[in-house]
Motif scaffolding. Structure first.
Motif, PDB file in Angstrom:
ATOM      1  N   ALA A   1       0.828  -1.213   0.000  1.00  0.00           N
ATOM      2  CA  ALA A   1       0.000   0.000   0.000  1.00  0.00           C
ATOM      3  C   ALA A   1       0.857   1.256   0.000  1.00  0.00           C
ATOM      4  O   ALA A   1       0.602   2.192  -0.764  1.00  0.00           O
ATOM      5  CB  ALA A   1      -0.938  -0.010   1.207  1.00  0.00           C
ATOM      6  N   LEU A   2       1.890   1.302   0.876  1.00  0.00           N
ATOM      7  CA  LEU A   2       2.736   2.501   0.931  1.00  0.00           C
ATOM      8  C   LEU A   2       3.471   2.730  -0.382  1.00  0.00           C
ATOM      9  O   LEU A   2       3.614   3.858  -0.845  1.00  0.00           O
ATOM     10  CB  LEU A   2       3.722   2.380   2.092  1.00  0.00           C
ATOM     11  N   GLU A   3       3.965   1.641  -1.004  1.00  0.00           N
ATOM     12  CA  GLU A   3       4.646   1.785  -2.286  1.00  0.00           C
ATOM     13  C   GLU A   3       3.673   2.246  -3.367  1.00  0.00           C
ATOM     14  O   GLU A   3       4.061   2.975  -4.286  1.00  0.00           O
ATOM     15  CB  GLU A   3       5.276   0.455  -2.685  1.00  0.00           C
ATOM     16  N   ALA A   4       2.407   1.830  -3.248  1.00  0.00           N
ATOM     17  CA  ALA A   4       1.434   2.157  -4.294  1.00  0.00           C
ATOM     18  C   ALA A   4       1.110   3.652  -4.333  1.00  0.00           C
ATOM     19  O   ALA A   4       1.084   4.260  -5.415  1.00  0.00           O
ATOM     20  CB  ALA A   4       0.166   1.339  -4.088  1.00  0.00           C
ATOM     21  N   TYR A   5       0.856   4.264  -3.154  1.00  0.00           N
ATOM     22  CA  TYR A   5       0.410   5.672  -3.209  1.00  0.00           C
ATOM     23  C   TYR A   5       1.485   6.685  -2.843  1.00  0.00           C
ATOM     24  O   TYR A   5       1.222   7.894  -2.879  1.00  0.00           O
ATOM     25  CB  TYR A   5      -0.837   5.877  -2.346  1.00  0.00           C
ATOM     26  N   SER A   6       2.674   6.239  -2.484  1.00  0.00           N
ATOM     27  CA  SER A   6       3.738   7.200  -2.168  1.00  0.00           C
ATOM     28  C   SER A   6       4.208   7.956  -3.397  1.00  0.00           C
ATOM     29  O   SER A   6       4.682   9.093  -3.292  1.00  0.00           O
ATOM     30  CB  SER A   6       4.932   6.474  -1.530  1.00  0.00           C
ATOM     31  N   GLY A   7       4.110   7.342  -4.558  1.00  0.00           N
ATOM     32  CA  GLY A   7       4.599   7.997  -5.763  1.00  0.00           C
ATOM     33  C   GLY A   7       3.595   8.885  -6.452  1.00  0.00           C
ATOM     34  O   GLY A   7       3.886   9.423  -7.537  1.00  0.00           O
TER      35      GLY A   7
END
Length: 451
Positions: free
Chosen positions: A321-327
C-alpha cells in the motif's frame, strides 16, 4: 415815669415778635378745618382709584393671554380681585394654561374660567392653516440663513467624503479591509454631523440640538433592545475583523456548516459550500462557535481505511500500500506516508493509511481518491482479498498449509520497526504556538511556571 414807659415799650415789642408764632398754629387749624370740609361736586368720587387699579390688572392679564397664540380668543375682566375668563380654545390643556396665567397675575385672587373648548372641525382646520402659514412666513423671512445652513451641510458632507477616501491625510493606514471601510464610514458620518450641528446653531435651533443630544441616550438604549441581534452581529463582525481567524478563499467549518469564505460583512459571514450554494452565517454565531480552518496551514493530512482477510500478511499489505500511493504526484515525502492497524478481528483486519498534501498545489480529495485506487489495484495483483462473506466449512482434517494455501507467516518483530512518537505536525504546531503567543499570549505555556 420814664422807667415805666421803657418797660411798657419792651413788653409791646415782645408781644409783636411773638404774634407770628401764634398765627401759624391758627392757620394750620384752619387748614385742618378746610380739609375736613365736605368735598365739592366737581371732585372725583372716593371709589374711582380702586377701579383704575383693577383695570390695569385686567390689561396686564389680557396682554399675557395675547402673547400665547393658542389663547388669543380668550378675553379677561377683573372685578374686585376676581378674574373672569371667556372665549374659546381648541384643546383642554389651553384652558388650563389660561387659568394658570390668570392665577400668576398680580392683583388676581380668584379665577372664574368660562372658556369653552371648541371641538369643531372647521376651527381645527383653520388653526392648522394659520400655524402653517405662520411657519411658512417665518421660513421665507429666514430663507437666506436657510440657504447658508444648507451650504454648510453640503460642504461638510463633501469634506467628510474627501477625508474618508484619503485616510493618509489623517495618517491612518489600515490593512484590514473591513476595519478600513468601518473607519471611512465613521469619519464621513462624524464630519457630516458636525456640519448639521453648525447649521442648526446658525438657524438658532440650539434648543433642538440639545434636545436631540439629550434624547440620544434614551434612543440608543431603546434601539439597543430593539436591535439586539443586529448590534450583536455588528460587534462580532468588528471583533472577527480584528482577530482575522480566516481569510477570503479559505475553507472553514463553523458548527455544522462548511464552505469557503466569500466575504465578511457587518452582519454576516458569507460562505460558498462545496455544492456551489451561498451560505450566510450570523457573525455572532461564527464568533461564539467552534471554528475549524482547513486552509490555515498549507499541509493537510488525508487518510483512508481498507479491510483484508485475516489469512493475509499485515506487513505485506502495508508495504504494498505505501509503495502504491507514495509515488502519487501531490503526496509529500515530508511528512512521509504512514499506516496503522485499526483492529484485528475474526471478520477481517482493518488497516488505516495516512498521507500529506500541500493544499496550495494539490487537491486533497483527488489525491486521496487516487491513493485508494492504487492500493486496491496493488492488493488485487498480490492476491490480497477482502474478508470472505461466506463461512468456510472444513469437512476433513487438513494441515494449516492445505487449509490456507495463500497464508504467509508474519515475520517476527525486528529492530527496523518504528514505534516512536508521531512527530508529523510538531513543526507546524510549534510555529502556530509561537505566532499565537506573540499575538495574545499563551496561558498554557509551561515555561511560565518554571522558576
Amino acid at each position: 415815669m420814664t422807667r415805666t414807659l421803657l418797660h411798657l415799650a419792651a413788653v409791646s415789642a415782645l408781644l409783636l415778635a411773638l404774634s407770628p408764632a401764634f398765627a401759624a398754629p391758627q392757620s394750620a387749624t384752619g387748614a385742618d378745618t378746610d380739609a375736613s370740609a365736605p368735598v365739592s361736586a366737581d371732585a372725583a368720587p372716593t371709589g374711582e382709584a380702586p377701579a383704575a387699579g383693577e383695570e390695569a390688572v385686567a390689561r396686564q392679564l389680557r396682554a399675557k393671554l395675547t402673547t400665547d397664540d393658542d389663547l388669543k380668543e380668550v378675553t379677561a375682566s377683573v372685578d374686585d380681585g376676581v378674574a373672569e375668563l371667556d372665549g374659546s380654545v381648541l384643546q383642554p390643556m389651553h384652558k388650563l394654561e389660561a387659568t394658570k396665567i390668570a392665577t400668576e397675575t398680580p392683583g388676581v385672587a380668584t379665577v372664574v374660567n368660562n372658556v369653552e373648548v371648541d371641538t369643531s372641525l372647521r376651527s381645527h382646520v383653520h388653526a392648522a392653516y394659520r400655524g402653517t402659514t405662520r411657519k411658512l412666513a417665518t421660513l421665507v423671512a429666514r430663507a437666506p440663513l436657510l440657504l447658508v445652513a444648507i451650504a454648510i451641510v453640503l460642504v461638510f458632507a463633501w469634506a467628510g467624503r474627501l477625508l474618508s477616501r484619503n485616510l493618509r491625510m489623517l495618517r491612518l493606514r489600515i490593512d484590514n479591509p473591513y476595519m478600513d471601510g468601518l473607519i471611512r464610514r465613521s469619519v464621513r458620518v462624524i464630519v457630516t454631523l458636525l456640519g448639521v450641528l453648525l447649521a442648526l446653531n446658525l438657524l438658532d435651533l440650539s434648543t433642538m440640538v440639545g434636545a436631540v443630544l439629550g434624547s440620544a441616550g434614551v434612543v440608543g438604549l431603546a434601539l439597543g433592545f430593539a436591535f439586539k441581534d443586529i448590534a450583536e452581529n455588528y460587534i462580532a463582525g468588528v471583533l472577527l475583523s480584528v482577530r482575522k481567524p480566516f481569510s477570503p478563499g479559505e475553507q472553514i467549518r463553523v458548527d455544522a456548516y462548511e464552505g469557503k469564505v466569500v466575504a465578511l460583512t457587518s452582519r454576516a459571514t458569507i460562505l460558498m459550500t462545496m455544492d456551489g450554494n451561498q451560505l450566510q452565517l450570523p457573525n455572532a454565531l461564527v464568533f461564539k462557535s467552534v471554528l475549524l480552518n482547513y486552509s490555515q496551514n498549507p499541509k493537510r493530512r488525508f487518510d483512508f481505511r481498507t479491510t483484508m482477510d485475516p489469512s493475509h500478511s499485515i506487513r505485506q499489505a502495508q508495504t504494498l500500500a505505501l509503495e502504491a500511493y507514495s509515488g502519487i504526484d501531490g503526496v509529500l515525502d515530508d511528512p512521509a506516508p504512514s499506516w496503522t492497524v485499526v483492529q484485528n478481528a475474526p471478520g477481517g483486519i482493518e488497516l488505516q493509511f495516512f498521507g500529506w498534501v500541500d493544499q496550495r498545489s494539490s487537491d486533497l480529495g483527488k489525491v486521496r481518491s487516487e491513493a485508494i485506487r492504487l492500493v486496491k489495484a496493488a492488493f488485487a495483483r498480490a492476491g490480497i482479498q477482502a474478508p470472505r462473506s461466506v463461512q468456510h466449512v472444513v469437512l476433513s482434517r487438513e494441515t494449516p498449509a492445505q487449509a490456507t494455501p495463500e497464508a504467509r507467516p508474519e515475520p517476527t518483530q525486528g529492530a527496523s520497526v518504528d514505534t516512536s512518537v508521531n512527530r508529523d505536525i510538531d513543526d507546524q504546531l510549534a510555529e502556530a504556538q509561537r505566532a499565537d503567543a506573540a499575538a495574545t499570549g499563551n496561558m498554557l505555556d509551561h515555561d511560565k511556571g518554571k522558576p
